[in-house]
Structure formats: C-alpha cells, structure tokens
Design a protein around this motif. Structure first.
Motif, PDB file in Angstrom:
ATOM      1  N   GLY A  94      38.605  24.282  45.522  1.00 39.98           N
ATOM      2  CA  GLY A  94      38.613  25.742  45.400  1.00 39.98           C
ATOM      3  C   GLY A  94      39.179  26.453  46.618  1.00 39.98           C
ATOM      4  O   GLY A  94      39.423  27.662  46.577  1.00 39.98           O
ATOM      5  N   LEU A  95      39.366  25.712  47.690  1.00 37.20           N
ATOM      6  CA  LEU A  95      39.806  26.340  48.934  1.00 37.20           C
ATOM      7  C   LEU A  95      41.325  26.251  49.069  1.00 37.20           C
ATOM      8  O   LEU A  95      41.902  25.190  48.876  1.00 37.20           O
ATOM      9  N   PHE A  96      41.952  27.364  49.405  1.00 37.98           N
ATOM     10  CA  PHE A  96      43.383  27.336  49.738  1.00 37.98           C
ATOM     11  C   PHE A  96      43.515  26.905  51.187  1.00 37.98           C
ATOM     12  O   PHE A  96      43.152  27.642  52.096  1.00 37.98           O
ATOM     13  N   ARG A  97      44.010  25.687  51.392  1.00 35.40           N
ATOM     14  CA  ARG A  97      44.193  25.178  52.745  1.00 35.40           C
ATOM     15  C   ARG A  97      45.686  25.192  53.064  1.00 35.40           C
ATOM     16  O   ARG A  97      46.500  24.944  52.185  1.00 35.40           O
ATOM     17  N   LEU A  98      46.010  25.485  54.301  1.00 31.48           N
ATOM     18  CA  LEU A  98      47.416  25.435  54.692  1.00 31.48           C
ATOM     19  C   LEU A  98      47.528  25.030  56.152  1.00 31.48           C
ATOM     20  O   LEU A  98      46.529  24.999  56.866  1.00 31.48           O
ATOM     21  N   LYS A  99      48.749  24.711  56.539  1.00 29.46           N
ATOM     22  CA  LYS A  99      48.987  24.323  57.925  1.00 29.46           C
ATOM     23  C   LYS A  99      49.935  25.318  58.564  1.00 29.46           C
ATOM     24  O   LYS A  99      50.868  25.785  57.915  1.00 29.46           O
ATOM     25  N   LYS A 140      40.257  38.192  48.843  1.00 31.62           N
ATOM     26  CA  LYS A 140      39.735  36.825  48.975  1.00 31.62           C
ATOM     27  C   LYS A 140      40.616  35.880  48.174  1.00 31.62           C
ATOM     28  O   LYS A 140      41.283  36.288  47.216  1.00 31.62           O
ATOM     29  N   TYR A 141      40.551  34.621  48.576  1.00 33.98           N
ATOM     30  CA  TYR A 141      41.368  33.607  47.910  1.00 33.98           C
ATOM     31  C   TYR A 141      40.509  32.429  47.473  1.00 33.98           C
ATOM     32  O   TYR A 141      39.770  31.873  48.278  1.00 33.98           O
ATOM     33  N   ARG A 142      40.617  32.084  46.212  1.00 35.73           N
ATOM     34  CA  ARG A 142      39.946  30.879  45.713  1.00 35.73           C
ATOM     35  C   ARG A 142      40.874  30.248  44.685  1.00 35.73           C
ATOM     36  O   ARG A 142      41.336  30.937  43.772  1.00 35.73           O
ATOM     37  N   ASP A 143      41.092  28.962  44.854  1.00 33.40           N
ATOM     38  CA  ASP A 143      41.986  28.287  43.906  1.00 33.40           C
ATOM     39  C   ASP A 143      41.154  27.891  42.691  1.00 33.40           C
ATOM     40  O   ASP A 143      40.807  26.731  42.507  1.00 33.40           O
ATOM     41  N   GLU A 144      40.813  28.895  41.889  1.00 31.55           N
ATOM     42  CA  GLU A 144      39.944  28.701  40.726  1.00 31.55           C
ATOM     43  C   GLU A 144      40.539  27.668  39.780  1.00 31.55           C
ATOM     44  O   GLU A 144      41.746  27.663  39.537  1.00 31.55           O
ATOM     45  N   GLU A 145      39.658  26.843  39.228  1.00 30.32           N
ATOM     46  CA  GLU A 145      40.120  25.832  38.289  1.00 30.32           C
ATOM     47  C   GLU A 145      40.697  26.497  37.040  1.00 30.32           C
ATOM     48  O   GLU A 145      41.715  26.080  36.508  1.00 30.32           O
ATOM     49  N   ARG A 146      40.016  27.543  36.592  1.00 29.29           N
ATOM     50  CA  ARG A 146      40.483  28.239  35.397  1.00 29.29           C
ATOM     51  C   ARG A 146      40.575  29.732  35.653  1.00 29.29           C
ATOM     52  O   ARG A 146      39.653  30.482  35.312  1.00 29.29           O
ATOM     53  N   PRO A 147      41.663  30.195  36.248  1.00 31.57           N
ATOM     54  CA  PRO A 147      41.843  31.648  36.376  1.00 31.57           C
ATOM     55  C   PRO A 147      41.825  32.218  34.956  1.00 31.57           C
ATOM     56  O   PRO A 147      42.305  31.559  34.031  1.00 31.57           O
ATOM     57  N   ARG A 148      41.263  33.401  34.785  1.00 29.42           N
ATOM     58  CA  ARG A 148      41.035  33.813  33.404  1.00 29.42           C
ATOM     59  C   ARG A 148      41.048  35.322  33.270  1.00 29.42           C
ATOM     60  O   ARG A 148      40.650  36.040  34.182  1.00 29.42           O
ATOM     61  N   ALA A 149      41.532  35.751  32.112  1.00 27.10           N
ATOM     62  CA  ALA A 149      41.404  37.146  31.711  1.00 27.10           C
ATOM     63  C   ALA A 149      41.973  38.108  32.754  1.00 27.10           C
ATOM     64  O   ALA A 149      41.362  39.106  33.084  1.00 27.10           O
ATOM     65  N   GLY A 150      43.147  37.787  33.257  1.00 27.48           N
ATOM     66  CA  GLY A 150      43.809  38.702  34.181  1.00 27.48           C
ATOM     67  C   GLY A 150      43.045  38.789  35.487  1.00 27.48           C
ATOM     68  O   GLY A 150      42.773  37.791  36.132  1.00 27.48           O
ATOM     69  N   ILE A 151      42.663  40.027  35.846  1.00 26.18           N
ATOM     70  CA  ILE A 151      41.994  40.215  37.132  1.00 26.18           C
ATOM     71  C   ILE A 151      40.509  39.863  37.081  1.00 26.18           C
ATOM     72  O   ILE A 151      39.822  39.949  38.087  1.00 26.18           O
ATOM     73  N   LEU A 152      40.016  39.472  35.922  1.00 24.69           N
ATOM     74  CA  LEU A 152      38.586  39.150  35.804  1.00 24.69           C
ATOM     75  C   LEU A 152      38.232  37.934  36.659  1.00 24.69           C
ATOM     76  O   LEU A 152      37.230  37.921  37.356  1.00 24.69           O
ATOM     77  N   ARG A 153      39.016  36.908  36.572  1.00 27.09           N
ATOM     78  CA  ARG A 153      38.846  35.746  37.450  1.00 27.09           C
ATOM     79  C   ARG A 153      40.192  35.430  38.053  1.00 27.09           C
ATOM     80  O   ARG A 153      41.010  34.738  37.461  1.00 27.09           O
ATOM     81  N   GLY A 154      40.427  35.989  39.227  1.00 24.59           N
ATOM     82  CA  GLY A 154      41.711  35.799  39.887  1.00 24.59           C
ATOM     83  C   GLY A 154      41.628  34.696  40.925  1.00 24.59           C
ATOM     84  O   GLY A 154      40.552  34.211  41.261  1.00 24.59           O
ATOM     85  N   ARG A 155      42.781  34.282  41.403  1.00 23.54           N
ATOM     86  CA  ARG A 155      42.806  33.371  42.550  1.00 23.54           C
ATOM     87  C   ARG A 155      42.950  34.196  43.830  1.00 23.54           C
ATOM     88  O   ARG A 155      42.628  33.751  44.912  1.00 23.54           O
ATOM     89  N   GLU A 156      43.482  35.402  43.669  1.00 25.43           N
ATOM     90  CA  GLU A 156      43.443  36.399  44.734  1.00 25.43           C
ATOM     91  C   GLU A 156      42.687  37.579  44.154  1.00 25.43           C
ATOM     92  O   GLU A 156      43.014  38.041  43.057  1.00 25.43           O
ATOM     93  N   PHE A 157      41.668  38.059  44.829  1.00 20.87           N
ATOM     94  CA  PHE A 157      40.885  39.158  44.287  1.00 20.87           C
ATOM     95  C   PHE A 157      40.230  39.938  45.413  1.00 20.87           C
ATOM     96  O   PHE A 157      40.159  39.455  46.546  1.00 20.87           O
ATOM     97  N   VAL A 158      39.784  41.141  45.085  1.00 19.36           N
ATOM     98  CA  VAL A 158      39.180  41.987  46.117  1.00 19.36           C
ATOM     99  C   VAL A 158      37.662  41.899  46.006  1.00 19.36           C
ATOM    100  O   VAL A 158      37.102  42.075  44.924  1.00 19.36           O
ATOM    101  N   MET A 159      37.029  41.603  47.116  1.00 21.15           N
ATOM    102  CA  MET A 159      35.566  41.530  47.153  1.00 21.15           C
ATOM    103  C   MET A 159      35.053  42.453  48.244  1.00 21.15           C
ATOM    104  O   MET A 159      35.685  42.603  49.281  1.00 21.15           O
ATOM    105  N   LYS A 160      33.920  43.074  47.970  1.00 24.30           N
ATOM    106  CA  LYS A 160      33.155  43.687  49.067  1.00 24.30           C
ATOM    107  C   LYS A 160      32.161  42.626  49.476  1.00 24.30           C
ATOM    108  O   LYS A 160      31.357  42.178  48.648  1.00 24.30           O
ATOM    109  N   ASP A 161      32.234  42.171  50.704  1.00 27.04           N
ATOM    110  CA  ASP A 161      31.203  41.245  51.166  1.00 27.04           C
ATOM    111  C   ASP A 161      30.510  41.832  52.374  1.00 27.04           C
ATOM    112  O   ASP A 161      31.146  42.314  53.305  1.00 27.04           O
ATOM    113  N   SER A 162      29.181  41.815  52.319  1.00 24.65           N
ATOM    114  CA  SER A 162      28.422  42.300  53.465  1.00 24.65           C
ATOM    115  C   SER A 162      27.438  41.240  53.907  1.00 24.65           C
ATOM    116  O   SER A 162      27.102  40.326  53.146  1.00 24.65           O
TER     117      SER A 162
END
Ligand code: ATP
Ligand code: MG
Length: 585
Positions: A94-99, A140-162
C-alpha cells in the motif's frame, strides 16, 4: 462572485463514463467536476475544486474551533521514521516507495503519525506546552489494491489528519472526545447521514477507536447495530460473545465414523442425521476448518487453520482485520499437494496440531464443547471431539461472519446490518509512536513524561463523493447549501435582450449581496440544455429568467424538492436571500 458558464472551464457529458459503476462517480464526471488521469488518480476541475475547498473549509472551521492548529508537512518523506516504527515494511504494497537520485529511500505519506510525533518532539520540551493538537489538510498517497468509484477510493486523495498530544490519560480522552464531537458537527453541517461505530485499530496500532460511516448501499464497510441497546460496530470490530466453558466429565468419548463422501457441511449434516447419533444435528454442531496462508509484510508464508462452527462462513474482511498487518491468501492446489496431511473436505484438529499448523478457532469453540469434524482421512469424520479434552487450539480468532439476528455483544438485543462508507476515523494511539521516538517533555516534578498521542482522520476528497452519493437523483447532483459550488444558478432562458440584461442585473444584485452566482449566459445554448445542465450540476436554487420576463416574472426552482415557483422579478433577490438563509429579517 459571478461565474459565467460562457467562460467556465466546463464540459458536461451526456453519457456515463464507461468505467463508472456508482452514481456519485458517474455524476461527478458527467457534471464536469473531476476527470480521471490514472486509476485512483483524478484532476479537479473548477466546480469540483470549489466543492472540495468548501468541504475543506467546514472541516477547518471545526478543527480550529476545538483549538487544533493547522500546519503542513511534506507528502514526500524519508524512510527513516517509518523504519523506526516498522511501518516501512508493515504497510506492505500500500505504500508508494521511491528512491531519490542518490539512491535514498523515500515514500509518499499515507498518514503521518511518525512525522507529527517528531515535529512535537522537535519543538516542545516542557509539560507547560501541553496539551497540543495539530492538523493538516493534505494530499495522501496509498497504492490501494482496488481504487474504486472515482474519488471515493483514490490512490491520491485529500485527508484532514490531526494528532493530539497529552500528558496523561485523562487529557488524551478529552482530546479524543473533542474530536468526536467536532466530527459530528462537521458531518452534520455537510448534511450527511452517518453512524459512529466501534472500529479496529488496524495498521495504526493503539487501543480505542471509532469510525464514522456514511450510510450507503455502495459502501465497502458493513456495520451492525442493536436497535435495543444502541450498540454499533464495524463488523470487523465485533467481538463474539463466548459462551461459558462446560464441564468435560461425563461427555461421551470421541468416535471416528465412516461417513462416505461427505466433503461439505451439508453432506456431513445429512450423514449425521441418518446415522442414529441419538440427537438431531445441525450445521452449528460441526466444526469447519478453513485453511489459509498468511505472512507479515516482508516475511514468509505460513499455514493457518481457522475453525468455525459449520453454519458460518469465514468473513474475509473480519479475517483480514484480525490478521493485520499480516495478509492472507486461500490455499491453492499446490499448497495442498505440498501438505498431504491436509485431506480436503476432511481436515480435522488432529492432523493440524500434529503437523504444527497454527490453529485458531472461533470464540464459540470453548472448552467442553463437543464437535463433529474431519478425521483427516478421506470419507471419515469424528463425532464428539471435545475441546480441552481431545484437542486444544492455539487460540481464538474473530473471523466467522456476523449475521443479522446474532446476539449483540453487549447482551442486549440482536444485530441488524447495513453498509457504509468510512468518512472519518478516530484513534487513541497511546504511546506507540511517542515510544518509538522517545517523545518526552519535562514534567512538573522534573521527571520526563512520555506523551500520549491520538490520531484522527477525515477523508476530505472522499466526502465530496459521499455527499454526491447520498444527495442526487436520476437527473444529477443535489448539493447541500454548505458545499454547493454556488448559492444560486441563474439561467437566461430567453433570447430577448431585455431578459438577458435583466438576468445580468439580477446576478449583479445577488453578487452584491455576497452570494456566489453561477450565471448561464451561454448565447447559443437552448433553454432545454441549460435546464438539464443546471439539474446535473446541482446548485440548490435555480433562478430562471425566461418567457415571463416581459410580464415581470421569473421562476425559482428548488433542486431538493423539485418545486418551481413563479415570482415577481422585483422580489427575486429578496426571495433568494431568504431561501439561502442570507435574507435580512
Ligand atoms: P478504508 O478502510 O476506507 O481503506 P482507512 O481505514 O484505511 O480507510 P484511515 O487510515 O482511517 O483510512 O484514513 C482516514 C480517512 O481517510 C478515512 O476515514 C477515509 O475517509 C479517508 N481515506 C482513506 N483511504 C482513502 C482513499 N484511498 N481515498 C479516499 N479517502 C480515503
Ligand atoms: Mg480507518
């Protein structure tokens, strides 16, 4: 502000996009709010961006109201902090890793517990600075196994995290409750119908956690509640009430029977009821052993057997939640071939335990219960195999399906299930991350105090889809006023110059009163197309300046109830101000 459709970067589509299955996805694409770039990766066009920003703003206001402070951390992150907590590996695929160009490992942040803990450690050193809550609204970035329904389950998406940091448990609880209430205000303001349910902590770690689920048939989460007691939980978090252990003394001995071809529970039950066992047997009297293989990210596959009463299936999501962060797969033919002691259809505890297979059972399989189960030979089952006498499993696991009508875990009433979409999640993390980075401050007595962390997420971009999902009809979107891309949609539905000028002046008046106006001033577009577009776009109020203009009338259409009213053009501005709640009283 007046936004003119003659200039707006917008193309509405007549047809549903081929890859869209759920209404919100179809409508957000057709109405020109978002465009797909890659699976789970979307662009926001002007109308979509406005709604996204308005959702963000509601979230921001409610976070600020509980004293949380907004900061912004990078999405591009170094490996080290995630290595320290083990999540570099645990996050799995699920993690986008890069070098980077020097070969250093980096990642795109899926969630930021580590970085916030480090940020607080970097700035604060005294108990006097605490408590503190920080948040960001960030991609946020998550390499979701099954991106779905447009922006509902994205691999790039906006989250408020506190993230909250407190000196003691009482403080941590107070921070958690402040968030819980802020989330209720956020989702109420957005007009979402939702439930708060008990949740599992998953890869996040920590103790208590609750999810906010928007009720929706297309949701990927199933939750249950007991209408009698108010108990509500994600099925993943349902703890099966275990019956008390029973005395073993006096139970009949286990006997192996020739059962013929009985590889399924149904055939086994048929055999048992024809075998004169002296009682009626149901599927719930049999013990079904399901074989999977599991591995912790980066580790080796290992066999795992799960014993559940034969009237229940193993629920993949419950199993997944119980095993996280380890993943699982069903056994394939090659696995069975490699482990000949596994006799398909006849697998029993004996061979599992004799061959060192980890064997976990449903909590209902308590000591003193007797089962009909496999005897590890083709065509053979064992009757009256008693837990604690004939075999002792390695432990219990929450993996069996939860069904409507099951007794509620709190013992009051029975469960009913429904589906939902996760829109928010609140966690009491405890010291998992502050331990990892030794986030201490000097306490009042001069001794170091380890901070207690909480973590709280809202799916900001997902909310746009959720609102669209809960509020639409077959004609299009129906935004609540709190996030609509405009307050009023003015449609010029007449070629007459007077009407056009009148609409322009009404739009200018509304703008002067502080309303956001979407003005359909497209010169060569028919009224019919304009009406269709206005319904598709979904602004709560539409003001139609058309045929009636010559007689001094206009129409107000309400997108929510579909009603249309003819009113005097002179009253249009005040009527709209009243309808939008901005009218002077
Ligand atoms: P899910 O179970 O839906 O995958 P999660 O439990 O992994 O979500 P959290 O880590 O709790 O999600 O993230 C906080 C919030 O971010 C979620 O409540 C959800 O609203 C949102 N979110 C999570 N993953 C996605 C995604 N892939 N696309 C859009 N929003 C997401
Ligand atoms: Mg979650």
């Amino acid at each position: 502000m007046i936004t003119r459709l003659s200039h707006l970067f917008l193309r509405t589509l007549r047809d549903d996009p081929a890859d869209a299955e759920v209404p919100s996805h179809k409508l957000l694409v057709r109405a020109g709010y978002v465009r797909r770039v890659a699976p789970g990766v979307y662009s926001w066009l002007p109308l979509g961006l406005t709604v996204l920003r308005r959702v963000e703003q509601v979230v921001r206001e409610e976070m600020n109201a509980i004293g949380a402070q907004e900061i912004s951390l990078p999405a591009l992150l170094p490996r080290e902090p995630y290595e320290v907590t083990g999540r570099w590996t645990e996050y799995g695929d699920g993690l986008f890793r890069l070098k980077d160009r020097k070969g250093a490992d980096m990642l795109l942040g899926p969630t930021h517990e580590e970085l916030f803990a480090l940020t607080v450690k970097g700035e604060y050193s005294s108990y006097k600075d605490l408590p503190v809550t920080l948040y960001q609204i960030q991609t946020k970035y998550r390499d979701e196994e099954r991106p779905r329904a447009g922006i509902l389950r994205g691999r790039e998406f906006v989250m408020k995290d506190s993230y909250s940091f407190d000196l003691d448990e009482a403080g941590a609880k107070a921070s958690y409750h402040a968030h819980r209430e802020a989330y209720q205000r956020i989702f109420d303001r957005l007009g979402i119908s939702y439930v708060v349910v008990a949740a599992t902590s998953g890869a996040m770690g920590g103790s208590a956690s609750e999810e906010f689920l928007a009720e929706s048939e297309i949701g990927e989460d199933t939750f249950v509640r007991s209408p009698e007691s108010g108990y509500a939980a994600n099925v993943e978090a349902v703890v099966t009430p275990a019956p008390p252990s029973r005395p073993i003394d006096g139970l009949p001995a286990a006997v192996v029977h020739e059962t013929g071809s009985t590889p399924t529970i149904a055939t086994l039950v048929d055999w048992a009821n024809g075998a004169d066992l002296g009682r009626t047997v149901t599927a719930a009297d049999t013990l079904k052993n399901v074989l999977v293989k599991t591995r912790v990210p980066g580790g080796e596959w290992e066999l795992l057997a799960i014993g559940v009463p034969g009237d229940r299936e193993v629920d993949a999501k419950r199993l997944e939640a119980s095993l996280a962060p380890a993943e699982f797969e069903l056994l394939g033919d090659a696995d069975f071939a490699a482990n000949p002691f596994l006799v398909r259809g006849y697998i029993g505890p004996k061979a599992l335990l004799a061959n060192g297979v980890r064997y976990l059972v449903d909590p209902r399989v308590v000591p003193g219960t007797a089962w009909i189960t496999g005897a590890d030979e083709q065509g053979k089952h064992v009757v009256d195999l008693v837990v604690g006498r004939d075999f002792t499993p390695d432990g219990t696991i929450e993996a069996a399906e939860v069904r409507d009508g099951d007794l509620a875990p709190d013992g009051r009433g029975t469960l009913v299930s429904a589906r939902g979409i996760e829109i928010g999640h609140i966690f009491q993390l405890g010291t998992k991350y502050t331990d990892a980075f030794a986030v201490d401050v000097l306490g009042e007595n001069g001794k170091p105090v380890r901070l207690i962390q909480g973590s709280y997420g809202v799916g900001v971009s997902r909310l746009v889809a959720v609102i669209a999902e809960q509020m639409h009809d077959d004609k299009g979107l129906r935004w609540p006023a709190s996030v609509s891309p405009a307050d009023v949609h003015v449609v010029i539905a007449n070629k007459d110059e007077g009407a056009r000028a009148g609409a322009e002046s009404l739009a200018a008046d509304l703008d002067a009163r502080g309303l956001d106006v979407l003005l359909d001033d497209r010169p060569k577009v028919s009224p019919g197309v304009k009406f269709k577009d206005s319904e598709l776009i979904g602004v709560p109020l539409t003001l139609v300046v058309g045929r009636g203009w010559a007689d001094g009338t206009v129409e107000i259409k309400n997108r929510f109830d579909g009603s249309t009213r003819e009113i005097a053009a002179d009253d249009a501005v005040s009527e709209i101000l009243t309808a939008t709640g901005r009218g002077s009283r």
